[in-house]
Design a protein around this motif. Structure first.
Motif, mmCIF file in Angstrom:
data_model
loop_
_atom_site.group_PDB
_atom_site.id
_atom_site.type_symbol
_atom_site.label_atom_id
_atom_site.label_comp_id
_atom_site.label_asym_id
_atom_site.label_seq_id
_atom_site.Cartn_x
_atom_site.Cartn_y
_atom_site.Cartn_z
ATOM 1 N N ASP A 109 2.722 2.183 -9.390
ATOM 2 C CA ASP A 109 1.850 3.351 -9.407
ATOM 3 C C ASP A 109 2.287 4.375 -10.442
ATOM 4 N N ASP A 166 0.807 -1.219 0.000
ATOM 5 C CA ASP A 166 0.000 0.000 0.000
ATOM 6 C C ASP A 166 0.843 1.273 0.000
ATOM 7 N N ALA A 184 -2.958 9.219 4.403
ATOM 8 C CA ALA A 184 -3.945 9.485 3.353
ATOM 9 C C ALA A 184 -3.488 8.916 2.026
ATOM 10 N N LEU A 185 -2.192 8.970 1.771
ATOM 11 C CA LEU A 185 -1.635 8.422 0.539
ATOM 12 C C LEU A 185 -1.854 6.908 0.471
ATOM 13 N N SER A 227 -5.533 6.010 0.052
ATOM 14 C CA SER A 227 -5.961 6.292 -1.319
ATOM 15 C C SER A 227 -5.481 5.208 -2.274
ATOM 16 N N LYS A 228 -4.239 4.737 -2.086
ATOM 17 C CA LYS A 228 -3.748 3.661 -2.949
ATOM 18 C C LYS A 228 -4.567 2.391 -2.729
ATOM 19 N N LEU A 243 -7.663 2.184 -1.889
ATOM 20 C CA LEU A 243 -8.949 2.366 -2.550
ATOM 21 C C LEU A 243 -8.833 2.147 -4.054
ATOM 22 N N LEU A 244 -7.752 2.631 -4.644
ATOM 23 C CA LEU A 244 -7.537 2.441 -6.075
ATOM 24 C C LEU A 244 -7.403 0.969 -6.431
#
Length: 248
Positions: A115, A92, A202-203, A206-207, A209-210
């Motif tokens: 990414d 992550d 948060a980073l 967010s990853k 979630l992607l």
């Protein structure tokens, strides 16, 4: 003994460099195990914020070490190469690839899980699974059609077409094109520093979630491909193709 993968942690930025230049950074069982261990440790290490993976200025990776595959073929989904795949898919923290020279087989399919992918003009991407009597791996049969569409994917996976660094950017397999390997790695590190400047939790959320939307489907695909890949390794046509190249 020379490290097969060089680990460099500097102010939260972890750079992992394939270090088998005499074999064009071809990945053997020991390298799969070592890379998996390094990435797993990085995922658990609060000091690591972003990871850059590279093969240096000349060659990213020639893919699987074919002699190693003949001598020590993966026998099940717990083999080092498949453990590495699971670790990469579960990671992550941001993963950035800096690619120069050849990126063959898993050297290309690994990029589908990064990414950001930065390439130099010397980059050459190819997935020669069919010529080796094998089949796609690392979720490429799922991810590539979604990214490129069927016709372009077929050119890569069925026709063994080579993509230059410039074409990889044009087709959407890479984000940025740089003149040479030094500039490519420098740009990857600058991008990593931009990511490091952001709120880290948060980073990572967010990853996740992607990735989570298609995680179960991707894991199932990787397993299906992996079982077929193991089966293919034991076929006469795969053994003949691999032995012919090892002799050369």
């Amino acid at each position: 003994m020379t490290d097969l993968i060089i680990r460099d942690l500097n102010n939260g930025l972890l750079t992992l460099t394939f270090n088998r230049p005499d074999k064009l950074n071809a990945l053997n069982s020991a390298m799969y195990s070592q890379l998996g261990e390094m990435l797993q440790a990085a995922s658990e290490d609060r000091q690591v914020e972003v990871i850059v993976i590279t093969g240096g200025d000349q060659c990213f990776s020639a893919g699987n070490d074919l002699k190693d595959f003949l001598d020590n073929p993966p026998s099940d989904m717990d083999s080092p190469v498949f453990r590495l795949m699971r670790i990469v898919m579960a990671l992550d923290k941001p993963l950035i690839a800096a690619v120069s020279g050849a990126a063959i087989g898993i050297g290309t399919t690994l990029l589908l899980h990064c990414d950001q992918v930065l390439v130099s003009r010397s980059a050459k991407l190819r997935m020669p699974f069919v010529p080796l009597g094998l089949c796609p791996e690392f979720g490429s049969s799922l991810l590539l059609p979604r990214l490129l569409g069927h016709p372009r994917t077929a050119r890569l996976l069925l026709c063994n077409e080579l993509l230059t660094g410039e074409q990889a950017v044009q087709w959407g397999l890479a984000n940025e094109l740089h003149e040479d390997g030094e500039q490519c790695l420098s740009a990857a590190r600058q991008l990593a520093q931009r990511l490091q400047s952001l709120p880290q939790e948060a980073l990572r959320v967010s990853k996740r979630l992607l990735k989570d939307t298609h995680r179960a489907e991707l894991e199932a695909c990787v397993r299906r491909e992996g079982l077929l890949f193991i089966e293919r390794l034991h076929t006469p046509e795969a053994k003949a193709a691999l032995r012919a190249l090892v002799k050369d």
